[in-house]
Design a protein around this motif. Structure first.
Motif, PDB file in Angstrom:
ATOM      1  N   ARG A   1      31.676  26.406  42.952  1.00 48.77           N
ATOM      2  CA  ARG A   1      32.587  25.273  42.859  1.00 48.77           C
ATOM      3  C   ARG A   1      34.035  25.750  42.981  1.00 48.77           C
ATOM      4  NH1 ARG A   1      31.319  20.081  41.510  1.00 48.77           N
ATOM      5  NH2 ARG A   1      33.387  19.820  42.456  1.00 48.77           N
ATOM      6  N   GLU A   2      34.290  26.505  44.026  1.00 50.14           N
ATOM      7  CA  GLU A   2      35.626  27.038  44.237  1.00 50.14           C
ATOM      8  C   GLU A   2      36.655  25.958  44.552  1.00 50.14           C
ATOM      9  OE1 GLU A   2      32.683  30.314  44.954  1.00 50.14           O
ATOM     10  OE2 GLU A   2      32.851  28.198  45.546  1.00 50.14           O
ATOM     11  N   ASP A   3      36.193  24.714  44.795  1.00 49.01           N
ATOM     12  CA  ASP A   3      37.134  23.622  44.990  1.00 49.01           C
ATOM     13  C   ASP A   3      37.833  23.231  43.689  1.00 49.01           C
ATOM     14  OD1 ASP A   3      34.626  22.753  44.036  1.00 49.01           O
ATOM     15  OD2 ASP A   3      34.971  20.712  44.748  1.00 49.01           O
ATOM     16  N   SER A   4      37.225  23.574  42.551  1.00 48.73           N
ATOM     17  CA  SER A   4      37.836  23.250  41.261  1.00 48.73           C
ATOM     18  C   SER A   4      38.507  24.446  40.609  1.00 48.73           C
ATOM     19  CB  SER A   4      36.793  22.655  40.308  1.00 48.73           C
ATOM     20  OG  SER A   4      35.677  23.505  40.181  1.00 48.73           O
TER      21      SER A   4
ATOM     22  N   THR B   1      38.599  29.184  40.850  1.00 45.91           N
ATOM     23  CA  THR B   1      38.020  30.470  41.220  1.00 45.91           C
ATOM     24  C   THR B   1      38.309  31.446  40.090  1.00 45.91           C
ATOM     25  OG1 THR B   1      40.020  31.314  42.312  1.00 45.91           O
ATOM     26  CG2 THR B   1      38.475  30.023  43.669  1.00 45.91           C
TER      27      THR B   1
ATOM     28  N   PRO C   1      38.058  19.009  40.471  1.00 42.31           N
ATOM     29  CA  PRO C   1      38.951  18.559  41.535  1.00 42.31           C
ATOM     30  C   PRO C   1      39.349  17.103  41.326  1.00 42.31           C
ATOM     31  CG  PRO C   1      36.692  18.677  42.337  1.00 42.31           C
ATOM     32  CD  PRO C   1      36.690  19.268  40.968  1.00 42.31           C
TER      33      PRO C   1
ATOM     34  N   ARG D   1      43.631  25.787  39.507  1.00 39.62           N
ATOM     35  CA  ARG D   1      43.477  25.020  40.741  1.00 39.62           C
ATOM     36  C   ARG D   1      43.345  23.527  40.441  1.00 39.62           C
ATOM     37  NH1 ARG D   1      39.931  27.300  45.634  1.00 39.62           N
ATOM     38  NH2 ARG D   1      41.895  28.431  45.837  1.00 39.62           N
ATOM     39  N   SER D   2      42.962  23.176  39.209  1.00 41.85           N
ATOM     40  CA  SER D   2      42.758  21.776  38.837  1.00 41.85           C
ATOM     41  C   SER D   2      43.843  21.293  37.885  1.00 41.85           C
ATOM     42  CB  SER D   2      41.373  21.590  38.205  1.00 41.85           C
ATOM     43  OG  SER D   2      40.348  21.857  39.155  1.00 41.85           O
TER      44      SER D   2
END
Length: 428
Positions: free
Chosen positions: A64-67, A69, A308, A396-397
């Motif tokens: 879940r690298e969109d949320s 790393t 995300p 990232r979020s």
């Protein structure tokens, strides 16, 4: 690395002292230490703490690298004053084998912002049916000592007993997400007056408390260690207090958001307040603060749960559960525990560094600020107060419940084994 002199810092909130770092180690602590060519950091009365340790972080990688790393999560950790975090196993694939936990561990080594210790899954695929490779994960390069199906409860008593017996052989600990699944089907928030008024499915306190009661008895029966994740109710506090009075080897954590926020906020239907376990009542918040102060609850852990934008910016029922917390945890603890007089800064160091490091066996972390110890440190401007702005987060979020809320305290510097990862509030 050259020498670093931290001048005039209130070590654990005490009288101002100077701390000299040479390479990876603290070499001297005292007053009026000469600089002798060292890089000088003027602390100006800021509070110096041992680097914080988080026993409950979701770094999302792999899968879940969109949320988040490992890199962005450890940058967020350094921004919040952390030098060590324990990464939960609910990744894709699940961290239930030696190969996956070693991958997370190596990514942490490569990031350089804080140490990452993977937490291994208790059961294969977090499915609660079959024990995962606990021994292999412990014997891997990652050296896993903490195991959890967090996000899901190990609800089968036989599986839980077997896990407790297995980890006992190498001094490990099972960290339980206490949630009886059949009591929480369709649950959207805390069960109570507010849920009834809003017409949202309730998550009753007994769903947490019944699992904690079972598990402390199982731990007593087999003579093993159990850790309770994100304890959230006044009843859970009483069960843990009773278990400790019997000498049962149980520890417990509370999240910053459960120390500050209540289910009244759900009236806004803003999914930023949707979390598991849910925000509880004012009575529960008071009990949690008092339990953290008297040691019934051992530590503060963030349960940093990045998502995300699209997973939170939607209707309440469809939204993901969880909040980011690494970059605001210390401020919330200062607000709820220090400024209320419930803890001093030495107590904060105990609950956010010394004790979580001991529970998770984080080597080199949670050590005294004294000569000969590793230079894992964080410097806090406790006089600062300002609004939380998620636009400046390193994570990232941005799913924080504190956006725009004024909170005290700001981490200005973090050192990992003598290397600055944060300087004047900016990541290096």
């Amino acid at each position: 690395m050259s020498e670093i002199l931290i001048r005039g810092a209130k070590v654990l909130g005490g009288e101002p002292q100077d701390v000299l770092i040479d390479g990876e180690t603290i070499t001297r602590v005292g007053t009026g230490l000469p600089a002798d060519g060292a890089e000088v950091v003027e602390a100006g009365g800021k509070v110096l703490l041992p680097g914080l340790v988080d026993l409950h972080t979701h770094l999302r990688e792999p899968g879940r690298e969109d949320s988040e790393t490992v890199l962005t999560g450890t940058r967020a950790a350094a921004s919040g004053g952390y030098t060590s975090v324990f990464a939960m196993a609910n990744t894709f694939p699940v961290a239930d084998t030696a190969g996956v936990v070693e991958q997370v561990w190596r990514l942490g080594q490569e990031s350089g912002y804080c140490d990452v210790q993977p937490i291994g899954a208790v059961t294969v695929g977090l499915e609660g049916a079959k024990l995962a490779e606990l021994g292999a994960m412990h014997e891997s390069a990652a050296g896993v000592t903490v195991f959890s199906d967090d996000g899901k409860c190990v609800h089968d008593a036989v599986i839980m007993r077997r896990a407790l017996e297995y980890v006992k052989a190498f001094g490990g600990v099972v960290a339980q997400h206490a949630q009886e699944p059949r009591l929480t089907e369709g649950a959207q928030m805390n069960e109570g007056v507010v849920s009834a008024e809003l017409g949202l499915g309730g998550w009753p306190a007994v769903a947490e408390e019944s699992i904690i009661a079972r598990d402390v008895l199982l731990a007593e029966h087999v003579g093993s260690r159990v850790h309770i994740c994100h304890l959230s109710t006044a009843g859970s506090v009483e069960i843990v207090r009773w278990a400790k009075s019997r000498g049962i080897d149980v520890t417990a954590e509370v999240t910053p958001h459960h120390l500050l926020l209540t289910d009244e906020l759900v009236r806004s239907y803003d999914p930023v307040y949707k979390v598991n376990p849910p925000l509880r009542t004012e009575r529960d918040v008071t009990a949690l603060r008092e339990a953290l102060a008297d040691g019934t609850i051992d530590i503060v852990a963030t349960d940093h749960a990045p998502h995300p934008h699209e997973d939170k910016d939607c209707e309440w029922a469809a939204a993901a559960m969880g909040m980011v917390g690494l970059e605001t945890a210390l401020s919330v603890v200062q607000d709820t525990m220090v400024e209320t007089g419930l803890l001093d800064w030495a107590g904060v160091a105990d609950r956010m560094s010394f004790t979580p490091a001991r529970i998770g066996r984080a080597a080199g972390h949670g050590r005294p600020v004294s000569a000969g110890e590793p230079a894992n440190l964080t410097l806090v401007d406790t006089a600062y107060r300002g609004p939380v702005d998620p636009a400046g987060f390193a994570s990232r979020s941005r799913n924080t419940p504190y956006e725009g809320r004024e909170l005290p305290g700001r981490v200005t510097h973090t050192w990992l084994r003598g290397k600055a990862t944060l300087v004047d509030g900016k990541l290096t």
